[in-house]
Design a protein around this motif. Structure first.
Motif, mmCIF file in Angstrom:
data_model
loop_
_atom_site.group_PDB
_atom_site.id
_atom_site.type_symbol
_atom_site.label_atom_id
_atom_site.label_comp_id
_atom_site.label_asym_id
_atom_site.label_seq_id
_atom_site.Cartn_x
_atom_site.Cartn_y
_atom_site.Cartn_z
ATOM 1 N N PRO A 167 -27.788 19.901 -15.346
ATOM 2 C CA PRO A 167 -28.720 20.319 -16.405
ATOM 3 C C PRO A 167 -28.223 19.853 -17.769
ATOM 4 C CG PRO A 167 -28.150 22.150 -14.954
ATOM 5 C CD PRO A 167 -27.206 21.028 -14.623
ATOM 6 N N LEU A 168 -29.151 19.499 -18.636
ATOM 7 C CA LEU A 168 -28.765 19.127 -19.987
ATOM 8 C C LEU A 168 -28.135 20.318 -20.684
ATOM 9 C CD1 LEU A 168 -31.761 16.956 -21.202
ATOM 10 C CD2 LEU A 168 -29.583 16.212 -20.275
ATOM 11 N N SER A 169 -27.098 20.044 -21.450
ATOM 12 C CA SER A 169 -26.346 21.115 -22.093
ATOM 13 C C SER A 169 -26.966 21.507 -23.419
ATOM 14 C CB SER A 169 -24.898 20.660 -22.303
ATOM 15 O OG SER A 169 -24.302 20.347 -21.062
ATOM 16 N N LEU A 170 -26.331 22.427 -24.097
ATOM 17 C CA LEU A 170 -26.815 22.946 -25.364
ATOM 18 C C LEU A 170 -27.092 21.820 -26.347
ATOM 19 C CD1 LEU A 170 -27.216 25.533 -27.137
ATOM 20 C CD2 LEU A 170 -24.862 25.199 -27.864
ATOM 21 N N GLY A 171 -28.202 21.930 -27.038
ATOM 22 C CA GLY A 171 -28.520 20.959 -28.080
ATOM 23 C C GLY A 171 -29.310 19.772 -27.579
ATOM 24 N N SER A 172 -29.504 19.656 -26.267
ATOM 25 C CA SER A 172 -30.237 18.512 -25.749
ATOM 26 C C SER A 172 -31.715 18.833 -25.644
ATOM 27 C CB SER A 172 -29.688 18.123 -24.375
ATOM 28 O OG SER A 172 -29.868 19.195 -23.476
ATOM 29 N N LYS A 173 -32.496 17.780 -25.442
ATOM 30 C CA LYS A 173 -33.947 17.970 -25.295
ATOM 31 C C LYS A 173 -34.443 17.152 -24.125
ATOM 32 C CE LYS A 173 -36.508 17.341 -28.799
ATOM 33 N NZ LYS A 173 -37.104 16.823 -30.012
ATOM 34 N N TRP A 223 -62.432 10.568 -52.475
ATOM 35 C CA TRP A 223 -61.998 11.930 -52.163
ATOM 36 C C TRP A 223 -60.987 11.876 -51.019
ATOM 37 C CZ3 TRP A 223 -63.173 16.548 -54.521
ATOM 38 C CH2 TRP A 223 -64.182 16.508 -55.499
ATOM 39 N N LYS A 224 -60.048 12.800 -51.059
ATOM 40 C CA LYS A 224 -59.009 12.802 -50.025
ATOM 41 C C LYS A 224 -58.622 14.235 -49.680
ATOM 42 C CE LYS A 224 -54.280 11.186 -49.199
ATOM 43 N NZ LYS A 224 -53.128 10.491 -49.804
ATOM 44 N N ALA A 225 -58.608 14.534 -48.390
ATOM 45 C CA ALA A 225 -58.134 15.820 -47.890
ATOM 46 C C ALA A 225 -56.941 15.567 -46.991
ATOM 47 C CB ALA A 225 -59.232 16.539 -47.117
ATOM 48 N N GLY A 226 -55.928 16.413 -47.078
ATOM 49 C CA GLY A 226 -54.746 16.208 -46.252
ATOM 50 C C GLY A 226 -53.894 17.445 -46.123
ATOM 51 N N THR A 227 -52.980 17.402 -45.173
ATOM 52 C CA THR A 227 -52.063 18.513 -44.959
ATOM 53 C C THR A 227 -50.680 17.996 -44.635
ATOM 54 O OG1 THR A 227 -51.612 20.501 -43.635
ATOM 55 C CG2 THR A 227 -52.765 18.701 -42.520
ATOM 56 N N LEU A 228 -49.680 18.587 -45.263
ATOM 57 C CA LEU A 228 -48.284 18.240 -45.007
ATOM 58 C C LEU A 228 -47.759 19.199 -43.941
ATOM 59 C CD1 LEU A 228 -45.725 16.669 -45.624
ATOM 60 C CD2 LEU A 228 -45.267 18.245 -47.509
ATOM 61 N N HIS A 229 -47.727 18.742 -42.718
ATOM 62 C CA HIS A 229 -47.336 19.600 -41.597
ATOM 63 C C HIS A 229 -45.841 19.883 -41.629
ATOM 64 C CE1 HIS A 229 -47.116 21.211 -37.543
ATOM 65 N NE2 HIS A 229 -46.178 20.330 -37.253
ATOM 66 N N LYS A 230 -45.475 21.115 -41.337
ATOM 67 C CA LYS A 230 -44.080 21.505 -41.214
ATOM 68 C C LYS A 230 -43.694 21.510 -39.747
ATOM 69 C CE LYS A 230 -44.010 24.342 -45.407
ATOM 70 N NZ LYS A 230 -43.768 25.701 -45.977
ATOM 71 N N LYS A 231 -42.644 20.771 -39.426
ATOM 72 C CA LYS A 231 -42.247 20.609 -38.029
ATOM 73 C C LYS A 231 -42.029 21.953 -37.345
ATOM 74 C CE LYS A 231 -40.232 16.022 -37.618
ATOM 75 N NZ LYS A 231 -39.070 15.268 -37.122
ATOM 76 N N GLY A 232 -42.539 22.042 -36.130
ATOM 77 C CA GLY A 232 -42.339 23.238 -35.328
ATOM 78 C C GLY A 232 -43.392 24.296 -35.507
ATOM 79 N N GLU A 233 -44.226 24.163 -36.543
ATOM 80 C CA GLU A 233 -45.250 25.165 -36.779
ATOM 81 C C GLU A 233 -46.554 24.780 -36.081
ATOM 82 O OE1 GLU A 233 -45.742 26.129 -40.870
ATOM 83 O OE2 GLU A 233 -43.660 26.795 -41.131
ATOM 84 N N GLU A 254 -41.825 19.458 -29.707
ATOM 85 C CA GLU A 254 -42.402 20.066 -28.511
ATOM 86 C C GLU A 254 -41.421 20.011 -27.336
ATOM 87 O OE1 GLU A 254 -45.658 18.565 -31.142
ATOM 88 O OE2 GLU A 254 -43.816 17.712 -30.331
ATOM 89 N N LYS A 255 -41.277 21.117 -26.639
ATOM 90 C CA LYS A 255 -40.377 21.173 -25.488
ATOM 91 C C LYS A 255 -40.890 20.304 -24.343
ATOM 92 C CE LYS A 255 -38.626 25.823 -26.480
ATOM 93 N NZ LYS A 255 -38.501 27.229 -26.006
ATOM 94 N N GLU A 256 -42.209 20.071 -24.321
ATOM 95 C CA GLU A 256 -42.778 19.298 -23.224
ATOM 96 C C GLU A 256 -42.424 17.817 -23.310
ATOM 97 O OE1 GLU A 256 -44.440 21.123 -25.344
ATOM 98 O OE2 GLU A 256 -45.455 22.749 -24.282
ATOM 99 N N LEU A 257 -42.018 17.356 -24.496
ATOM 100 C CA LEU A 257 -41.741 15.935 -24.671
ATOM 101 C C LEU A 257 -40.451 15.547 -23.965
ATOM 102 C CD1 LEU A 257 -42.658 15.359 -28.415
ATOM 103 C CD2 LEU A 257 -44.000 14.789 -26.401
ATOM 104 N N ASP A 258 -40.488 14.438 -23.256
ATOM 105 C CA ASP A 258 -39.306 13.920 -22.578
ATOM 106 C C ASP A 258 -39.336 12.406 -22.707
ATOM 107 O OD1 ASP A 258 -37.144 13.292 -21.049
ATOM 108 O OD2 ASP A 258 -38.025 13.917 -19.134
ATOM 109 N N TYR A 259 -38.491 11.883 -23.580
ATOM 110 C CA TYR A 259 -38.488 10.447 -23.825
ATOM 111 C C TYR A 259 -37.578 9.687 -22.852
ATOM 112 C CZ TYR A 259 -40.456 11.962 -28.292
ATOM 113 O OH TYR A 259 -41.228 12.534 -29.264
ATOM 114 N N ASN A 260 -36.845 10.408 -21.974
ATOM 115 C CA ASN A 260 -35.884 9.737 -21.118
ATOM 116 C C ASN A 260 -36.478 8.607 -20.282
ATOM 117 O OD1 ASN A 260 -33.590 11.027 -21.945
ATOM 118 N ND2 ASN A 260 -33.732 12.668 -20.441
ATOM 119 N N PRO A 261 -37.712 8.763 -19.727
ATOM 120 C CA PRO A 261 -38.254 7.648 -18.949
ATOM 121 C C PRO A 261 -38.337 6.340 -19.733
ATOM 122 C CG PRO A 261 -39.516 9.628 -18.521
ATOM 123 C CD PRO A 261 -38.563 9.951 -19.651
#
Length: 776
Positions: A770-776, A524-534, A588-595
């Motif tokens: 500050p990071l400009s438009l389109g940056s994260k 048996w298998k249960a799963g969900t295809l998550h949609k980004k941002g939701e 997620e806005k909290e994510l910061d990979y720069n380090p």
């Protein structure tokens, strides 16, 4: 004897005993704790009984071990499992070994590789996604625990030589420079030698390569990367067998194929001319019939509907059909050429007379076929500013580039769907069999009695390590490199090798990639295809009975809510046990990979020509921040060449002198622009500068700043710059005084070494901007 003399005599004896004891302890310290010193230490050699610890030796006649892991190859791609891409080497291994039809990976590359090498679940070894997308939680920090050693470390402790050749993609970006630390490079994870690349992909014509922990200088012999890998693997094996033919080896062979870029010589791709003109719909029908006849898919299996967004082949225009067929011809040629080079290695092992005593395990893919090629494919760039219609027209114009060094292709999603026949969906989708089901081949003439057998037991990539240990007789030391080892989480498949009817022993398995998740238990298998941002809490779960519904066509969630509830609760327990939470999908806005990318978070770095090549991780240039490149140089009359280059043909920035003028190239991957000084560069000591300055913009396509050139602080050129700056990755090479591998600018051919002298180059970013438009 006086008290004083007695005291001195006893003191001398006591000191001697301490010294002898210290020497003995030091001598014993040279050996494993399991082998205490067994000799006798005297005052001189006549009174001493020397002793040497027994060297680590594999059991007599222990087999060589070869693990082969292909990349982005789906269940229905290769001929070995009914596909239309010819793989005679893999066919031969399977026909003389076993095909496992119910084998699973994690749905994406780094987690699969971490799970394979350690025999533990990917989140359990902190590799829930990629090293470059790590966050500071145990399931995702990208640092594999030393308490969960790799197969290479285990086999080396059992007397094996160990070699890794090909893709790695498990080193944290901050460690992936010439100064390390190296304990999470292949040579720090148990491999005696490594030859390959550290990132997720590399150019097949101009690969970025390391050997052990040193950068390999680019070659100009025109060899394809697969050929280089086979040459190196054969060389390692030949050296080892020359020195000690009785000692077994472990080879971990991980080509970049079939991951993008799909690049191969026309002699290979042209073998498939016209073979895919019928399109992906006919491909799926033909392959399903072959799979059923071969026995790797149950009789009566029916294809699921096309994946969302995939068009019916017969509705496409003539130009689209021609383009899409060519994409698949190149991909197929790429995979067949990979199979040929694997065959060269197998044939060399046969030449040494040891093939019969070699265990070969092949995972045909680290996930399902790639979903990253867009609906219309990619020839050179997947520019987000382009519409699908614009990209399609560009691809049609560039059709003859596909597979060449001037391309970076990935096929359209229709072929990804087809390559995963008979399953739905694709790579990254951890809820679907199309994302996680891959062919597995086990070849071991000495240990397999049935040749060409089919095995249907449920299995997962973490099972390969314990299977290998069982078949080789290797033992896991309780302590490796000073770290007490934690339990292996996989289930050995050795029970099924010569018992095809044995029931599955691996009965529970979880999956999660970027929020898409599933749980398997007893069919048996249960799963969900998550949609980004939701919101994860709103994800819709599905339920399938794989015992009756082989390829997930009938969702039973509404009919059997109790079973769904049971499995969702099981997933929660597994998630808590194996570090799956917190869920994240990268939006997620909290994510910061720069380090991860900024060593010591420096805002300025000085580069020296004496250092050779370093990589983008060492650059302080951050996307969408202003930066300055300043070269301290000495120019002779007629001097020309590259002062500084970061990146290459598919994205980067270069500062150079040509025709007496200072020039800068800014390559976004989609667009290459040049800035040229309005006056020549004078002879003598000079300071040559390129400044890119961003300002805020309402739209990414707006002119968002300026770029300028300076000679000795005098401005000699200026022009607008749009928001899309040079595409700079952490794996891009940085060169001072030359431009190796592929070149940023089309105005020179590499390496275009500077004929004057570059003393140093200073690269600075506007850290406080500050990071400009389109940056994260």
């Amino acid at each position: 004897m006086t008290v004083s003399s007695s005291f001195k005599q006893y003191a001398r004896i006591f000191t001697t005993l301490i010294l002898v004891g210290t020497f003995a302890k030091h001598a014993a310290g040279q050996h494993s704790p399991s082998q205490p010193y067994q000799g006798k230490i005297g005052r001189n050699l006549a009174e001493t009984k020397a002793w040497w610890p027994e060297k680590k030796k594999a059991p007599q006649n222990a087999p060589n071990v070869v693990w082969i892991l292909l990349d982005d190859v789906g269940y229905g791609a290769i001929s070995t499992f009914g596909g239309l891409i010819k793989t005679p080497t893999l066919d031969s291994l399977a026909n003389n070994g076993l095909r496992y039809t119910n084998f699973h990976t994690t749905a994406i590359c780094s987690p699969t590789r971490a799970a394979l090498l350690t025999g533990r679940n990917s989140h359990s070894v902190h590799m829930g996604l990629f090293p470059q997308t790590a966050i500071g939680t145990p399931g995702y920090d990208g640092y594999m625990p030393l308490e969960k050693a790799t197969i290479a470390e285990i086999l080396r402790e059992n007397g094996y030589n160990t070699y890794a050749v090909g893709k790695w993609h498990l080193t944290p970006p901050s460690d992936a420079t010439a100064i390390g630390p190296f304990n999470r490079w292949p040579t720090g994870c148990g491999f005696d030698h490594f030859y390959g690349f550290l990132g997720g992909s590399t150019d097949q014509w101009h690969p970025t390569l390391w050997e052990d922990t040193r950068k390999v200088e680019p070659a100009s012999d025109g060899k394809h990367f697969n050929t280089r890998l086979a040459d190196k693997a054969i060389g390692y094996i030949a050296e080892q067998k020359t020195v000690d033919a009785s000692k077994p080896f472990f080879l971990y062979l991980t080509p970049g194929a079939g991951h993008a870029p799909h690049q191969v010589a026309r002699e290979w791709s042209d073998k498939y001319k016209g073979k895919f003109d019928g399109g992906w719909d006919k491909y799926r029908e033909d392959v399903l019939a072959r799979q059923i006849a071969l026995g790797v898919v149950p009789k009566g299996t029916v294809l699921p509907a096309r994946n969302p967004g995939i068009k019916e082949w017969n509705t496409l225009s003539t130009d689209e059909k021609k383009l899409y067929a060519r994409f698949m011809e190149v991909y197929a040629g790429f995979v067949t050429q990979t199979d040929y080079e694997i065959g060269r290695i197998i044939n060399f092992i046969r030449k040494t007379g040891q093939l019969e005593n070699t265990l070969i395990v092949v995972s045909v893919g680290d996930n399902g076929a790639s979903k990253e090629g867009t609906f219309v494919g990619v020839v050179n760039t997947n520019d987000p500013a382009q519409t699908e219609a614009q990209r399609l027209q560009q691809n049609i114009a560039d059709i003859n580039l596909i597979g060449t060094e001037a391309s970076k292709p990935n096929y359209p999603l229709g072929w990804a769907m087809a390559a995963n026949t008979p399953f739905k969906y694709w790579k990254q989708d951890a809820n679907s069999e199309g994302g996680t089901r891959n062919p597995l081949i086990v070849f071991y003439p000495k240990g397999i009695s049935e040749k060409g057998g089919i095995r249907n037991q449920y299995s997962h990539v973490i099972d390969i390590l314990p299977t290998t240990l069982d078949l080789t007789g290797a033992q896991v030391p309780s302590i490796i490199n000073g770290y007490r080892q934690e339990p292996i989480e996989g289930t050995s498949l050795a029970y099924s090798i010569n018992n095809p009817a044995s029931p599955s022993r691996h009965v529970v398995q979880h999956y999660e990639i970027m929020g898409s998740r599933s749980i398997y238990k007893d069919g048996w298998k249960a799963g969900t295809l998550h949609k980004k941002g939701e919101d994860f809490s709103t994800d819709k779960w599905e339920l399938y009975n794989l015992n009756e519904d082989y390829n997930e066509r009938f969702d039973l969630a509404d009919k059997n809510p109790e079973k769904l509830k049971e499995l969702r609760e099981l997933f929660d327990r597994e998630a808590a046990k194996y570090n799956i939470y917190p869920l994240k999908d990268g939006t997620e806005k909290e994510l910061d990979y720069n380090p991860l990318y900024q060593r010591n978070e420096q805002s300025a770095t000085v580069f020296y020509p004496e250092a050779g090549e370093v990589f983008g991780i060492a650059s302080p240039i951050v996307p969408y921040r202003s930066y300055t490149i300043t070269a301290d140089a000495e120019v002779l009359k007629g001097s020309e060449g590259v002062l500084f280059a970061l990146g290459g043909r598919f994205g980067g920035v270069s500062l150079f002198i040509k025709d007496g003028k200072l020039q800068a190239a800014n390559n976004t991957g989609a667009k290459l622009t040049h800035l040229v000084s309005d006056k020549p560069v004078p002879a003598g000591k000079v300071k040559l500068k390129y400044i890119l300055t961003y300002k805020e913009a309402k739209e990414p396509t707006d002119a968002a700043g300026t770029q300028a050139l300076y000679i000795n602080d005098v401005k000699v050129a200026e022009a607008p710059i749009v928001k899309a700056q040079a595409n700079i990755r952490n794996t891009d090479e940085i060169n001072v005084g030359k431009d190796y591998i592929t070149q940023v600018s089309d105005r020179y051919k590499g390496p275009f070494a500077f004929t004057g002298k570059v003393n140093s180059v200073l690269v600075e970013n506007s850290k406080d901007q500050p990071l400009s438009l389109g940056s994260k």
